[in-house]
Design a protein around this motif. Structure first.
Motif, mmCIF file in Angstrom:
data_model
loop_
_atom_site.group_PDB
_atom_site.id
_atom_site.type_symbol
_atom_site.label_atom_id
_atom_site.label_comp_id
_atom_site.label_asym_id
_atom_site.label_seq_id
_atom_site.Cartn_x
_atom_site.Cartn_y
_atom_site.Cartn_z
ATOM 1 N N ALA A 342 -13.753 -10.009 -3.259
ATOM 2 C CA ALA A 342 -13.794 -8.544 -3.362
ATOM 3 C C ALA A 342 -12.912 -7.929 -2.277
ATOM 4 O O ALA A 342 -12.141 -6.997 -2.533
ATOM 5 C CB ALA A 342 -15.236 -8.061 -3.233
ATOM 6 N N VAL A 343 -12.997 -8.492 -1.074
ATOM 7 C CA VAL A 343 -12.169 -7.982 0.028
ATOM 8 C C VAL A 343 -10.685 -8.236 -0.251
ATOM 9 O O VAL A 343 -9.830 -7.377 0.013
ATOM 10 C CB VAL A 343 -12.602 -8.625 1.368
ATOM 11 C CG1 VAL A 343 -11.620 -8.302 2.478
ATOM 12 C CG2 VAL A 343 -14.022 -8.186 1.739
ATOM 13 N N GLN A 344 -10.375 -9.373 -0.859
ATOM 14 C CA GLN A 344 -8.972 -9.692 -1.172
ATOM 15 C C GLN A 344 -8.416 -8.717 -2.213
ATOM 16 O O GLN A 344 -7.276 -8.276 -2.133
ATOM 17 C CB GLN A 344 -8.911 -11.127 -1.705
ATOM 18 C CG GLN A 344 -7.537 -11.759 -1.717
ATOM 19 C CD GLN A 344 -6.876 -11.789 -0.353
ATOM 20 O OE1 GLN A 344 -7.504 -11.684 0.686
ATOM 21 N NE2 GLN A 344 -5.555 -11.875 -0.353
ATOM 22 N N VAL A 345 -9.245 -8.331 -3.185
ATOM 23 C CA VAL A 345 -8.810 -7.346 -4.193
ATOM 24 C C VAL A 345 -8.607 -5.992 -3.528
ATOM 25 O O VAL A 345 -7.590 -5.323 -3.741
ATOM 26 C CB VAL A 345 -9.827 -7.256 -5.351
ATOM 27 C CG1 VAL A 345 -9.479 -6.120 -6.301
ATOM 28 C CG2 VAL A 345 -9.909 -8.584 -6.114
ATOM 29 N N GLN A 346 -9.555 -5.613 -2.653
ATOM 30 C CA GLN A 346 -9.394 -4.350 -1.896
ATOM 31 C C GLN A 346 -8.098 -4.385 -1.097
ATOM 32 O O GLN A 346 -7.381 -3.392 -1.004
ATOM 33 C CB GLN A 346 -10.548 -4.206 -0.907
ATOM 34 C CG GLN A 346 -11.731 -3.399 -1.333
ATOM 35 C CD GLN A 346 -12.700 -3.245 -0.161
ATOM 36 O OE1 GLN A 346 -12.731 -4.073 0.765
ATOM 37 N NE2 GLN A 346 -13.495 -2.191 -0.191
ATOM 38 N N ARG A 347 -7.816 -5.570 -0.497
ATOM 39 C CA ARG A 347 -6.611 -5.706 0.322
ATOM 40 C C ARG A 347 -5.352 -5.437 -0.508
ATOM 41 O O ARG A 347 -4.459 -4.691 -0.081
ATOM 42 C CB ARG A 347 -6.540 -7.133 0.906
ATOM 43 C CG ARG A 347 -5.373 -7.407 1.837
ATOM 44 C CD ARG A 347 -5.306 -8.884 2.228
ATOM 45 N NE ARG A 347 -6.595 -9.397 2.659
ATOM 46 C CZ ARG A 347 -7.166 -9.120 3.840
ATOM 47 N NH1 ARG A 347 -6.527 -8.342 4.682
ATOM 48 N NH2 ARG A 347 -8.349 -9.607 4.163
ATOM 49 N N SER A 348 -5.313 -6.023 -1.716
ATOM 50 C CA SER A 348 -4.131 -5.822 -2.573
ATOM 51 C C SER A 348 -3.981 -4.349 -2.935
ATOM 52 O O SER A 348 -2.860 -3.820 -2.960
ATOM 53 C CB SER A 348 -4.267 -6.668 -3.835
ATOM 54 O OG SER A 348 -4.337 -8.040 -3.486
ATOM 55 N N TYR A 349 -5.100 -3.678 -3.173
ATOM 56 C CA TYR A 349 -5.064 -2.243 -3.494
ATOM 57 C C TYR A 349 -4.534 -1.449 -2.301
ATOM 58 O O TYR A 349 -3.612 -0.639 -2.424
ATOM 59 C CB TYR A 349 -6.461 -1.763 -3.888
ATOM 60 C CG TYR A 349 -6.580 -0.281 -4.162
ATOM 61 C CD1 TYR A 349 -7.602 0.470 -3.587
ATOM 62 C CD2 TYR A 349 -5.679 0.367 -4.994
ATOM 63 C CE1 TYR A 349 -7.715 1.835 -3.827
ATOM 64 C CE2 TYR A 349 -5.785 1.735 -5.238
ATOM 65 C CZ TYR A 349 -6.805 2.453 -4.659
ATOM 66 O OH TYR A 349 -6.899 3.808 -4.878
ATOM 67 N N ALA A 350 -5.080 -1.739 -1.104
ATOM 68 C CA ALA A 350 -4.656 -1.009 0.102
ATOM 69 C C ALA A 350 -3.164 -1.218 0.369
ATOM 70 O O ALA A 350 -2.433 -0.266 0.656
ATOM 71 C CB ALA A 350 -5.478 -1.483 1.303
ATOM 72 N N GLN A 351 -2.695 -2.450 0.223
ATOM 73 C CA GLN A 351 -1.270 -2.736 0.458
ATOM 74 C C GLN A 351 -0.405 -1.991 -0.568
ATOM 75 O O GLN A 351 0.621 -1.410 -0.215
ATOM 76 C CB GLN A 351 -1.024 -4.240 0.403
ATOM 77 C CG GLN A 351 -1.619 -5.001 1.579
ATOM 78 C CD GLN A 351 -1.622 -6.499 1.379
ATOM 79 O OE1 GLN A 351 -1.671 -7.002 0.250
ATOM 80 N NE2 GLN A 351 -1.574 -7.246 2.491
ATOM 81 N N ALA A 352 -0.861 -1.966 -1.829
ATOM 82 C CA ALA A 352 -0.077 -1.268 -2.866
ATOM 83 C C ALA A 352 -0.007 0.232 -2.586
ATOM 84 O O ALA A 352 0.971 0.890 -2.951
ATOM 85 C CB ALA A 352 -0.699 -1.528 -4.231
ATOM 86 N N LEU A 353 -1.019 0.763 -1.891
ATOM 87 C CA LEU A 353 -1.000 2.194 -1.524
ATOM 88 C C LEU A 353 0.037 2.480 -0.445
ATOM 89 O O LEU A 353 0.387 3.633 -0.204
ATOM 90 C CB LEU A 353 -2.394 2.620 -1.041
ATOM 91 C CG LEU A 353 -3.494 2.721 -2.096
ATOM 92 C CD1 LEU A 353 -4.861 2.924 -1.432
ATOM 93 C CD2 LEU A 353 -3.215 3.868 -3.069
ATOM 94 N N LEU A 354 0.535 1.428 0.223
ATOM 95 C CA LEU A 354 1.506 1.622 1.315
ATOM 96 C C LEU A 354 2.944 1.654 0.813
ATOM 97 O O LEU A 354 3.866 1.946 1.573
ATOM 98 C CB LEU A 354 1.351 0.499 2.353
ATOM 99 C CG LEU A 354 -0.017 0.320 2.998
ATOM 100 C CD1 LEU A 354 0.045 -0.771 4.060
ATOM 101 C CD2 LEU A 354 -0.534 1.633 3.566
ATOM 102 N N VAL A 355 3.145 1.323 -0.470
ATOM 103 C CA VAL A 355 4.506 1.319 -1.014
ATOM 104 C C VAL A 355 5.062 2.741 -1.022
ATOM 105 O O VAL A 355 4.398 3.675 -1.484
ATOM 106 C CB VAL A 355 4.538 0.734 -2.442
ATOM 107 C CG1 VAL A 355 5.931 0.860 -3.047
ATOM 108 C CG2 VAL A 355 4.075 -0.721 -2.436
ATOM 109 N N ASP A 356 6.270 2.904 -0.478
ATOM 110 C CA ASP A 356 6.923 4.221 -0.455
ATOM 111 C C ASP A 356 7.455 4.496 -1.859
ATOM 112 O O ASP A 356 8.546 4.043 -2.236
ATOM 113 C CB ASP A 356 8.064 4.220 0.573
ATOM 114 C CG ASP A 356 8.733 5.584 0.688
ATOM 115 O OD1 ASP A 356 9.323 5.884 1.741
ATOM 116 O OD2 ASP A 356 8.677 6.341 -0.316
ATOM 117 N N ARG A 357 6.668 5.195 -2.687
ATOM 118 C CA ARG A 357 6.994 5.387 -4.108
ATOM 119 C C ARG A 357 8.313 6.141 -4.284
ATOM 120 O O ARG A 357 9.108 5.819 -5.171
ATOM 121 C CB ARG A 357 5.870 6.135 -4.819
ATOM 122 C CG ARG A 357 4.520 5.456 -4.763
ATOM 123 C CD ARG A 357 4.345 4.406 -5.838
ATOM 124 N NE ARG A 357 3.503 3.333 -5.377
ATOM 125 C CZ ARG A 357 3.524 2.099 -5.863
ATOM 126 N NH1 ARG A 357 4.365 1.784 -6.811
ATOM 127 N NH2 ARG A 357 2.746 1.187 -5.369
#
Ligand code: LRH
Ligand code: MN
Length: 429
Positions: A342-357
């Protein structure tokens, strides 16, 4: 939450409070220089939740063997108790996805109350027409919803309708239908007729869906059938979901594809068509290995979330995926695996939020391939642990769920309370 666990978490977090504060502040400064507001990311992560598969809290197995651990859950109430521990320590898994008849019980309202008392709700309910139950009139050996025999198809439809009824009593809003229907030999099955029979049966199930429900069709390349599978890939699933109607969507189990298939592109196609139901997150190296999410290919999980965050950012129509884990824990304590997954999935979500769209859009338009891919790598290579830990601590959860869980000796206590289950040969549950 039990007082004992709350006290343990508070003591556990106390030690980490100072270091976490400086780590969070430091990451905040770094992200601010990248034009990212760390608190905004933290709030999005805090609002993100996953469903736990009820079948994931027991030790899993393969066709060769299953080696039950200590304190195995005996019934659905034990499973809810274990799911509650995962949520109490991570704060990331507020709902449970049940599987019928594995989770059959005599009093659904008692189960609903028990779960709610532990802060848990019910996500999609899963039907099971891939195994025969004692006393079942018609066998699913040669299929279920697509079986050549009308009585067997009717039995499978009736089971799915019963699952909808159970789900309604529990507050679920979706039915997940995965069928193992297929063939092991060329010529054994008439592909078009089998698909038509599957559609005809699914229409009958679809007609029974309450107004605000969805039907999740889950595709899978192979197993238990090893030559053809009726819903073998996203194309078959999309065709079926489009034929059935707006409530039918396509669920992506990450382990259900041939090796090296570009799953994030399949996800983008389904998003674009408004047909993405959601996910069964796990990881795999060869087949449907049902390994812990992000444990083998964390970059692949990140790339899936990159598509999800882009869709939310671009406010794509009808984008409302359900997030669930679907794993088999054969050699670890299932509770530890569910927490770290669950934490690993949260991690992927948090990292994807850091992408400069904005920069990514510009690089894509300019065909600056290197700049584009470096924008993703930069986000993926950012250690977002201070954000994930801060989200947990703010919610009264454990800064390190596995450490806190081991300190709680929950497994040892369950080993005393729950009689040991002797190994019963193979099988995933
Ligand atoms: C099929 C599947 C499906 C479940 C089962 C437990 O492989 O992924 O989602 O019903 O696992
Ligand atoms: Mn699945």
């Amino acid at each position: 939450m039990k007082q004992s666990l709350r006290t343990l978490i508070e003591a556990h977090n106390e030690k980490a409070r100072g270091p976490l504060q400086s780590d969070y502040a430091h990451l905040g400064e770094q992200l601010a220089r990248r034009g990212v507001d760390i608190d905004a990311v933290r709030q999005r992560v805090a609002a993100f939740g996953l469903a736990i598969p009820s079948w994931g809290v027991g030790t899993g197995g393969t066709r060769f063997a299953r080696f039950p651990g200590a304190g195995e859950p005996r019934h659905v109430f034990d499973k809810i108790q274990d799911c509650a521990v995962v949520h109490q320590l991570t704060g990331a898994t507020p709902s449970v996805s049940l599987h019928i008849p594995w989770d059959k019980c005599s009093d659904w309202s008692e189960l609903r109350q028990t779960a709610h008392a532990q802060g848990l709700s019910f996500d999609a309910i899963n039907s099971n027409t891939f195994s025969d139950q004692p006393g079942q009139a018609h066998s699913y050996k040669f299929g279920s919803l697509s079986h050549t025999d009308a009585a067997t198809r009717a039995q499978a439809v009736e089971h799915n309708v019963e699952c909808i009824e159970i789900g309604r009593l529990l507050g679920s809003k979706a039915l997940t239908v995965w069928v193992g229907d297929g063939s092991n030999f060329p010529g054994q099955s008439h592909f078009r007729r089998a698909f038509e029979r599957y559609l005809d049966s699914s229409r009958q199930i679809y007609a029974e869906l309450p107004g605000d429900w969805r039907m999740f069709l889950e595709h899978k390349i192979a197993e238990p059938a090893f030559y053809s599978t009726v819903i073998q890939d996203w194309g078959s699933s999309f065709l079926a979901a489009s034929t059935l109607g707006p409530k039918a969507q396509c669920l992506v189990d990450l382990g259900h594809h041939a090796p090296n298939v570009n799953i994030e592109m399949i996800v983008s196609r389904l998003i674009g068509a408004g047909k993405l139901a959601g996910f069964h997150f796990n990881d795999s190296k060869y087949g449907d290995d049902d390994l812990d999410a992000g444990s083998v290919s964390p970059y692949r999980l990140f790339l899936v979330f990159n598509e999800l965050v882009a869709a939310a950012h671009e406010q794509v129509n009808g984008f409302d995926p359900a997030y669930m884990l679907d794993q088999s824990h054969n050699v670890t304590d299932p509770i530890e695996s569910l927490m770290s997954s669950a934490v690993q999935v949260q991690r992927s979500y948090a990292q994807a939020l850091l992408v400069d769209r904005g920069a990514l859009d510009a690089a894509q338009e300019a065909n600056d391939a290197l700049a584009a891919t470096q924008l993703l790598q930069r986000a993926f290579q950012t250690d977002v642990d201070p954000i994930l830990q801060r989200v947990r601590v703010d919610a009264g959860r454990a800064v390190d769920p596995v450490v806190a869980y081991r300190a709680s000796a929950y497994r040892q206590r369950m080993a005393q309370d729950r009689p040991a289950i002797l190994s019963s040969g193979g099988g995933i549950v």
